[in-house]
Motif scaffolding. Structure first.
Motif, PDB file in Angstrom:
ATOM      1  N   PHE A  69       0.836  -1.202   0.000  1.00 25.38           N
ATOM      2  CA  PHE A  69       0.000   0.000   0.000  1.00 25.38           C
ATOM      3  C   PHE A  69       0.878   1.262   0.000  1.00 25.38           C
ATOM      4  N   GLY A  70       2.011   1.206   0.711  1.00 25.26           N
ATOM      5  CA  GLY A  70       2.931   2.334   0.691  1.00 25.26           C
ATOM      6  C   GLY A  70       3.495   2.586  -0.695  1.00 25.26           C
ATOM      7  N   VAL A  71       3.822   1.492  -1.408  1.00 24.27           N
ATOM      8  CA  VAL A  71       4.310   1.621  -2.784  1.00 24.27           C
ATOM      9  C   VAL A  71       3.224   2.222  -3.675  1.00 24.27           C
ATOM     10  N   VAL A  72       1.984   1.754  -3.484  1.00 25.61           N
ATOM     11  CA  VAL A  72       0.854   2.303  -4.253  1.00 25.61           C
ATOM     12  C   VAL A  72       0.735   3.806  -4.017  1.00 25.61           C
ATOM     13  N   LEU A  73       0.851   4.197  -2.766  1.00 23.22           N
ATOM     14  CA  LEU A  73       0.728   5.613  -2.423  1.00 23.22           C
ATOM     15  C   LEU A  73       1.809   6.444  -3.117  1.00 23.22           C
ATOM     16  N   VAL A  74       3.045   5.971  -3.067  1.00 23.32           N
ATOM     17  CA  VAL A  74       4.162   6.714  -3.676  1.00 23.32           C
ATOM     18  C   VAL A  74       3.982   6.814  -5.191  1.00 23.32           C
ATOM     19  N   LEU A  75       3.677   5.678  -5.842  1.00 24.79           N
ATOM     20  CA  LEU A  75       3.513   5.677  -7.289  1.00 24.79           C
ATOM     21  C   LEU A  75       2.376   6.596  -7.719  1.00 24.79           C
ATOM     22  N   ASP A  76       1.265   6.525  -6.991  1.00 26.55           N
ATOM     23  CA  ASP A  76       0.089   7.303  -7.368  1.00 26.55           C
ATOM     24  C   ASP A  76       0.325   8.792  -7.172  1.00 26.55           C
ATOM     25  N   VAL A  77       0.975   9.153  -6.060  1.00 26.25           N
ATOM     26  CA  VAL A  77       1.252  10.565  -5.796  1.00 26.25           C
ATOM     27  C   VAL A  77       2.171  11.143  -6.861  1.00 26.25           C
ATOM     28  N   PHE A  78       3.227  10.410  -7.225  1.00 23.94           N
ATOM     29  CA  PHE A  78       4.133  10.903  -8.256  1.00 23.94           C
ATOM     30  C   PHE A  78       3.478  10.877  -9.639  1.00 23.94           C
ATOM     31  N   GLY A  79       2.476  10.013  -9.802  1.00 27.42           N
ATOM     32  CA  GLY A  79       1.772   9.957 -11.077  1.00 27.42           C
ATOM     33  C   GLY A  79       0.967  11.200 -11.368  1.00 27.42           C
ATOM     34  N   VAL A  80       0.483  11.868 -10.316  1.00 29.97           N
ATOM     35  CA  VAL A  80      -0.324  13.079 -10.513  1.00 29.97           C
ATOM     36  C   VAL A  80       0.352  14.301  -9.915  1.00 29.97           C
ATOM     37  N   LEU A  81       1.635  14.185  -9.607  1.00 32.69           N
ATOM     38  CA  LEU A  81       2.354  15.279  -8.967  1.00 32.69           C
ATOM     39  C   LEU A  81       2.265  16.549  -9.812  1.00 32.69           C
ATOM     40  N   ASP A  82       2.038  17.656  -9.105  1.00 30.48           N
ATOM     41  CA  ASP A  82       1.926  18.991  -9.720  1.00 30.48           C
ATOM     42  C   ASP A  82       0.672  19.156 -10.572  1.00 30.48           C
TER      43      ASP A  82
END
Length: 388
Positions: free
Chosen positions: A88-101
């Protein structure tokens, strides 16, 4: 006001843990599907689509395996919750960077939808893991989502912030509710289990040893038997050495105390004082052991009523006192008992109507309430006095 007897309430079937897990999983699946639809709607605004797709693949795999494990279709390691949290932590990191900015670039998003859906994934563990672990993971998820949305949002208008608030709520409310539901369920099961164990005393002897005293009596009996066998075989000489004589005297004293207690402690005493739910708040005032004279149906009605008056699995009374005295008008074979129940911290409006039906099986009753004490007086007729 006095009341007459009414039919006994019909017992309901116990709820199923498997059914509870299935319900939570179904609700989690609905939330996952909703978040996935949000992802499809935002897909044109996502700057790093491969990261978002990877996040969703990991999330779907983990939640699918978790549900299969819950339904006992696959076997996973006992440390699966730890691995799931890492995933779940990996999911969070990937998803956040996927929509960053890009968060809040328009009123509809894009937002970290896979990260939002991890809350539903955490909810699936509510029936198998400690509430504290799930709530800590949920809190961390909420803090990270708040930080991401606040730090990367394009505008600060309240209208534009509303979808972000909703996304955070979608992430943290499901696991929080799941934990609350499971905790309530466990309290209810513990309450009903303790009640069932207590009801076992209503069909036995009117006065006898309780479970703990019976276990102690077995141990004392074994010690006495060993001592007698040592004397009979010559392993222990006569007269007994001082140390062994003191041990024998202690065993005899404990045996007498247990036997005397078995004549004075009634089924009602053991049903309440040995209860893990009501034991710490209960006081039994029955010096003559009169509760032993109640018929099995009266015992069942009294015990059921006490439990329904005193608690419901969620909240328990602050204090419970049961007094049993011989009625002043009792004479001959038609003896009568005066039973008084006093409960502190039980609002009368919260009492289940079935409790009054249960107490009516014991005898005619009247009730009064003077904050914070609820008092029930029962006039109980005894045709035959049971052996104590």
């Amino acid at each position: 006001m006095s009341h007459v007897a009414a039919p006994a309430p019909i017992a309901e079937s116990a709820p199923s843990v498997d059914r509870l897990s299935s319900g939570i999983n179904l609700a989690a699946n609905v939330i996952l599907a909703l978040c996935f639809l949000f992802f499809i709607a935002d897909i044109t605004f996502v700057t790093a689509l491969p990261l978002d797709l990877a996040a969703w693949v990991i999330l779907i795999v983990v939640t699918t395996l978790t549900q299969l494990r819950t339904s006992r279709r696959v076997r996973l390691p006992s440390s699966w919750f730890m691995w799931a949290r890492i995933a779940f932590g990996v999911v969070l990191v990937l998803d956040v960077f996927g929509v960053l900015d890009q968060v809040g670039s328009n009123v509809w998003g894009p937002f970290p939808t896979a990260a939002m859906a991890t809350g539903a994934g955490l909810a699936m563990f509510a029936t198998t893991q400690k509430a504290r672990s799930i709530l800590m993971a949920t809190g961390a998820l909420g803090i990270l989502l708040v930080a991401d949305i606040v730090l990367t949002a394009k505008t600060a208008y309240a209208f534009d912030a509303a979808p972000g608030i909703v996304s955070i709520a979608i992430a943290i409310i499901p696991p929080t509710l799941a934990v609350a539901i499971v905790q309530s369920f466990r309290n209810m099961v513990e309450f009903q289990s303790d009640l069932s164990q207590a009801k076992g005393t209503t069909t036995g002897a009117g006065a006898s040893l309780g479970l703990s005293a019976s276990e102690q009596l077995v141990r004392l009996d074994a010690q006495a038997e060993k001592l007698l066998d040592d004397v009979a075989s010559g392993r222990t000489p006569l007269p007994l050495p001082e140390e062994i004589a003191e041990e024998a005297s202690a065993i005899a004293t404990q045996l007498r105390m247990n036997l005397v207690a078995g004549k004075s402690e009634t089924w009602l005493y053991h049903a309440l004082t040995e209860s893990s739910v009501l034991g710490s708040i209960s006081t039994i005032d029955d010096p003559d052991g009169l509760a032993a004279g109640l018929a099995p149906d009266q015992r069942d009605g009294l015990l059921t009523a006490i439990w329904m008056f005193a608690g419901d699995g969620e909240r328990v009374a602050q204090s419970l006192t049961v007094s049993v005295r011989r009625s002043s008008g009792a004479a001959g074979q038609n003896q009568r008992l005066a039973i008084i129940l006093e409960l502190i911290g039980v609002p009368k409006r919260r009492i289940d109507p079935a409790a009054w039906q249960a107490i009516s099986r014991v005898g005619r009753y009247s009730d009064s309430f003077q904050t914070p004490t609820l008092r029930i007086d029962v006039d109980c007729a005894l045709d035959v006095v049971a052996d104590r």
